[in-house]
Design a protein around this motif. Structure first.
Motif, PDB file in Angstrom:
ATOM      1  N   GLU A 106      16.082   2.030  -9.944  1.00  0.00           N
ATOM      2  CA  GLU A 106      15.744   0.971  -8.985  1.00  0.00           C
ATOM      3  C   GLU A 106      15.854  -0.419  -9.592  1.00  0.00           C
ATOM      4  O   GLU A 106      15.930  -1.402  -8.879  1.00  0.00           O
TER       5      GLU A 106
ATOM      6  N   GLU B 169       2.106  -4.821   2.620  1.00  0.00           N
ATOM      7  CA  GLU B 169       3.294  -3.998   2.336  1.00  0.00           C
ATOM      8  C   GLU B 169       2.994  -2.528   2.663  1.00  0.00           C
ATOM      9  O   GLU B 169       3.848  -1.823   3.213  1.00  0.00           O
TER      10      GLU B 169
ATOM     11  N   GLY C 235       4.631   0.307   6.166  1.00  0.00           N
ATOM     12  CA  GLY C 235       5.171   1.670   6.174  1.00  0.00           C
ATOM     13  C   GLY C 235       6.372   1.857   5.260  1.00  0.00           C
ATOM     14  O   GLY C 235       7.043   2.880   5.324  1.00  0.00           O
ATOM     15  N   SER C 236       6.642   0.902   4.393  1.00  0.00           N
ATOM     16  CA  SER C 236       7.807   1.018   3.500  1.00  0.00           C
ATOM     17  C   SER C 236       7.537   2.048   2.398  1.00  0.00           C
ATOM     18  O   SER C 236       6.391   2.414   2.129  1.00  0.00           O
ATOM     19  N   GLU C 237       8.626   2.451   1.744  1.00  0.00           N
ATOM     20  CA  GLU C 237       8.501   3.406   0.640  1.00  0.00           C
ATOM     21  C   GLU C 237       7.697   2.785  -0.503  1.00  0.00           C
ATOM     22  O   GLU C 237       6.875   3.425  -1.140  1.00  0.00           O
ATOM     23  N   LYS C 238       7.981   1.483  -0.725  1.00  0.00           N
ATOM     24  CA  LYS C 238       7.249   0.745  -1.752  1.00  0.00           C
ATOM     25  C   LYS C 238       5.740   0.780  -1.431  1.00  0.00           C
ATOM     26  O   LYS C 238       4.897   0.919  -2.308  1.00  0.00           O
TER      27      LYS C 238
ATOM     28  N   GLU D 217       4.062   3.076   0.029  1.00  0.00           N
ATOM     29  CA  GLU D 217       3.451   4.375  -0.317  1.00  0.00           C
ATOM     30  C   GLU D 217       3.050   4.402  -1.790  1.00  0.00           C
ATOM     31  O   GLU D 217       1.983   4.887  -2.150  1.00  0.00           O
ATOM     32  N   LEU D 218       3.919   3.864  -2.633  1.00  0.00           N
ATOM     33  CA  LEU D 218       3.624   3.803  -4.073  1.00  0.00           C
ATOM     34  C   LEU D 218       2.414   2.891  -4.319  1.00  0.00           C
ATOM     35  O   LEU D 218       1.491   3.236  -5.072  1.00  0.00           O
TER      36      LEU D 218
ATOM     37  N   GLU E 174      -0.963   4.549  -3.444  1.00  0.00           N
ATOM     38  CA  GLU E 174      -1.436   5.499  -4.467  1.00  0.00           C
ATOM     39  C   GLU E 174      -2.057   4.761  -5.643  1.00  0.00           C
ATOM     40  O   GLU E 174      -3.093   5.172  -6.176  1.00  0.00           O
TER      41      GLU E 174
END
Ligand SMILES: Nc1ncnc2c1ncn2[C@@H]1O[C@H](COP(=O)(O)OP(=O)(O)OP(=O)(O)O)[C@@H](O)[C@H]1O
Ligand SMILES: O=c1ccn([C@@H]2O[C@H](COP(=O)(O)O)[C@@H](O)[C@H]2O)c(=O)[nH]1
Ligand SMILES: [Mg+2]
Length: 244
Positions: A34, A98, A102-105, A107-108, A111
């Motif tokens: 990335e 962010e 709902g972005s992939e970022k 989700e990270l 967590e």
């Protein structure tokens, strides 16, 4: 031009050797695949920015606002923004925004926040930089950032400037815990397990940032006990004394 040009950004090492171990395990940084993408995206943004204003943008007055979790950074920043005409950029709120996208970022980020750890500098600095660009304010409060030395170094390298001042809200741990447990805003990190982790991260990683800026004569320490209004009286005195 106050922002560092993209050439410098791409030439600079990503982190210094001390920075790479500063925040936490590299496990949670951008995946190697990335990284070029992130740098390319930044490069494009910097190029278009330089073209849009002819490179003459005036550097804003930047105040970093630091303090432990629950020390009252957000509460005081709201008051400073309203009384002294600052834009208030909360790094935590920007990260939560962010997540909400709902972005992939996102989700990270979720967590990491649940565990009280620090989001990779590349992600946070880019979001802050974009928010500053969109805001285009002359006076900016950056609330809850930098969280660690690696954050600090990444900000100074990518945004290309240092803060003018750093406000540090000094509050005892038991008071911070009491405030956080009473906040009641549905935050995923306002539970005692995560609060304990956030306090450890604050001591081990955020205090060194305060120490760094203290050594550069930039830190204004405010006693963050008492009512919000009492604390703001000290804050008001400080901001009234600044040449803004
Ligand atoms: N001086 C104060 N006395 C009592 N409660 C306060 C005081 N200042 C803020 N609070 C309350 O404490 C809680 C935490 O305050 P705030 O959100 O401003 O802290 P913060 O430093 O931004 O925390 P975080 O780092 O978790 O974002 C909130 O519920 C707020 O209303
Ligand atoms: O620069 C930052 C700011 C925040 N985080 C993460 O978000 C939570 C909550 O931040 P608040 O400032 O307390 O709202 C924090 O515990 C970190 O997990 C971050 O990583 N980097
Ligand atoms: Mg806050």
């Amino acid at each position: 031009m106050w922002r560092r040009r993209v050439g410098a950004l791409l030439r600079s090492p990503r982190t210094s050797s001390s920075a790479s171990s500063a925040c936490q395990s590299r496990r949670h940084h951008l995946l190697p695949s990335e990284e070029p993408l992130a740098l390319n995206r930044l490069a494009r943004l910097f190029t278009s920015q330089a073209g849009s204003d002819g490179g003459d943008t005036q550097k804003p007055f930047i105040a970093f606002v630091l303090g432990g979790p629950g020390s009252g950074k957000g509460t005081q920043c709201t008051k400073i923004a309203s009384d002294f005409g600052f834009a208030h950029l909360s790094a935590g709120d920007i990260l939560r925004h962010e997540i909400a996208s709902g972005s992939e970022k996102g989700e990270l980020i979720l967590e990491i926040i649940k565990e009280g750890r620090i989001v990779p500098s590349e992600i946070t600095v880019e979001l802050i930089r974009k928010a500053m660009e969109m805001n285009n304010a002359k006076r900016v409060l950056i609330d809850g950032f930098p969280r660690c030395e690696e954050n600090r170094i990444a900000f100074e390298r990518i945004v290309g400037t240092e803060p003018d001042i750093v406000i540090f809200f000094d509050c005892p741990e038991d008071e911070m815990v009491k405030r956080l447990l009473g906040r009641n805003q549905g935050r995923v990190d306002d539970n005692i397990e995560t609060i304990k982790k956030r306090l450890k991260v604050f001591e081990s990683l955020n205090i060194p940032v305060v120490d760094y800026y203290s050594s550069r004569g930039k830190v204004h320490k405010i006693n963050a006990t008492g009512t919000a209004d009492e604390i703001f009286e000290a804050v008001r005195r400080l901001f009234s004394s600044l040449r803004l």
